[in-house]
Each structure stands twice: as C-alpha cells, then as structure tokens.
Design an enzyme around this catalytic site. Structure first.
Site, PDB file in Angstrom:
ATOM      1  CE  LYS A 101      36.039  32.531  34.647  1.00 28.76           C
ATOM      2  NZ  LYS A 101      37.172  33.440  34.413  1.00 28.76           N
ATOM      3  CB  ALA A 188      40.296  36.316  39.443  1.00 32.20           C
TER       4      ALA A 188
END
Length: 259
Positions: A101, A188
């Site tokens: 990531k 997020a």
C-alpha cells in the site's frame, strides 16, 4: 461473514471479504488480533516504518496469522517518493510479498496524500515488480494516472485519515468508478457501519479502515458491525436500489379497493 459467490481479486489472488483492516491504535496486541478475527478481513495492513521489526520483541506483527491472512505493508509516514520506494524495498528484503500500500503524505495537518509524489513512486515501484495499491485523493484524474502507471487498484480517501467523517464526496467516488477499470478501494475516513455500507453501495470493490474500529468504544463489536455493513452494502449494490422519487408512491395496489 462473506459472500462466497462474489469474490474479487488482486495480485492474482481471490478474496471473499471486502473489508481490509489496519493494525494501529488498539490497546493491545490481543485486542488487535481479536478485532482482525471478528472483522473477517483477509488482508491486513501494517505501517512498516512504525512497527517493531525485531521479532524477538512484542510486535503488532504477532497479531497477524500470515498463514491465513495477507500482510499488506504500507508506507505511512513517508513524505517523498524516494522514502516510499525505499520503504517498499525494505518490505521486500524482509521477505514480505510484493503487494504494497503506497502512501506519500503531502500535508502533516490533514494527512492528505501528495498525488504528484504518489504517481512518481508508483511508476518506480511498478517498474521494480511491486503490486501497488496507492492511497490518493478522490480525484478521478489522479486515479486514472495511477491506473495507467500500472497500479493494481486505486484507494481514494473518503475523508481525512482518522477523521471518521464518512464519504464526503460520493459523486467523485462514482466518477472514479466510471473512470478506472482496476478495483476501487475506499481508504480513510470511515467512521461507522453506515459509512462502510455507503462505500459499497456506490459500487466500490472494498473498504479499508483502521480508526473506525480501533477508536470505537467497543472495537470488537464494531469490527463485527463493519464486517456486516460491507456485506450488506455490497448486496444492496448488486440488487440495485429503487429510484428516488419526489412524491409518494403507494406500495400496495390501487385496483380492487374495497368500496
């Protein structure tokens, strides 16, 4: 809980859970392990620059059964493309898989990603054989550039990291879905189960979260709630929601009413 008839794939591997979880902010390694288990996640992300890599000492890595789960190292804390690339190379040297990531933060206050540096790092990492999942703003143009760079997915934010504000711009998420062919993973800002369900109802492939679970009053129960919400949201997307109407529309038939 997963839908065994609805897998998705990345890096040549199929997954049935569409929930990806992080490992930060938990009270203990045991709580981390239990939350992961209750979430049903098959992919777990770890901030490589913030984790104890000396395995002779207690580490969040102890909470991850790599025989059952895919470890997704991330470059959290990096602020330049060069730092991010070095961190991914470290993950490779430590024997972790090439699935990474990518995070390159552009602003310390909002933790928004630096799209320019992210794209630069992604190009280099793809060239080196990494399977890159980049954290990016909800910008369709940046997402398209990352897809063109060879990224295996794009991970647009819902809201600032750790904010719990939910999806602030669902319209952009829809446009990103229409713009790229790779998986779209919302990353997020998810704060509660309804946020996760909305992400899936928008047609996203998966949702990644950490604080929404770890910072809940009961993280283990919230892990279950997030698991169930992702499944419900995906089913709702596949089912196709009803058309919204300005005025009422009776649900029972009008014909044959008793006079």
């Amino acid at each position: 809980m997963t839908n065994d008839n609805d897998p998705w794939s990345i890096a040549g591997r199929s997954f049935y859970s569409r929930l990806i979880v992080g490992t930060g902010k938990y009270k203990s390694i045991d709580e981390t392990r239990d939350a992961i288990a209750r979430s049903g996640a098959e992919i777990v992300t770890v901030a490589l620059r913030r984790v104890e890599l000396d395995r002779s000492k207690p580490s969040v890595l102890d909470a991850i059964d790599t025989g059952k789960l895919v470890l997704l190292p991330n470059t959290a804390g990096c602020t330049t493309a060069e730092e991010a690339v070095r961190t991914c190379r470290l993950a490779r040297e430590l024997g972790m898989a090439d699935l990474v990531k990518l995070e390159v933060i552009g602003d310390a206050r909002t933790l928004f990603p630096d799209n320019e540096q992210t794209i630069s790092a992604a190009k280099q990492l793809v060239k080196e054989g990494f399977c890159v999942l980049p954290y990016v703003t909800d910008d369709p143009i940046a997402c398209k550039k990352l897809e063109d760079a060879g990224c295996a997915a794009v991970m647009p934010l819902a809201a600032p990291i750790g904010s719990g504000l939910g999806i602030r711009n669902p319209h952009n998420i829809r446009i990103i879905r229409e713009t790229v062919k790779v998986p779209v993973i919302v990353d997020a800002g998810v704060g509660t189960a309804s946020d996760a369900a909305i992400a899936m109802e928008l047609g996203c492939t998966a949702v990644l979260m950490n604080t929404g679970i770890a910072a809940a009053r009961d993280p283990l129960l919230m892990a279950e709630a997030m698991r169930d919400a992702v499944v419900a949201g995906r089913k709702a997307f596949l089912a196709g929601r009803m058309t919204k109407r300005l005025h009422a529309n009776a649900s029972s038939p009008q014909e044959g009413l008793i006079e």
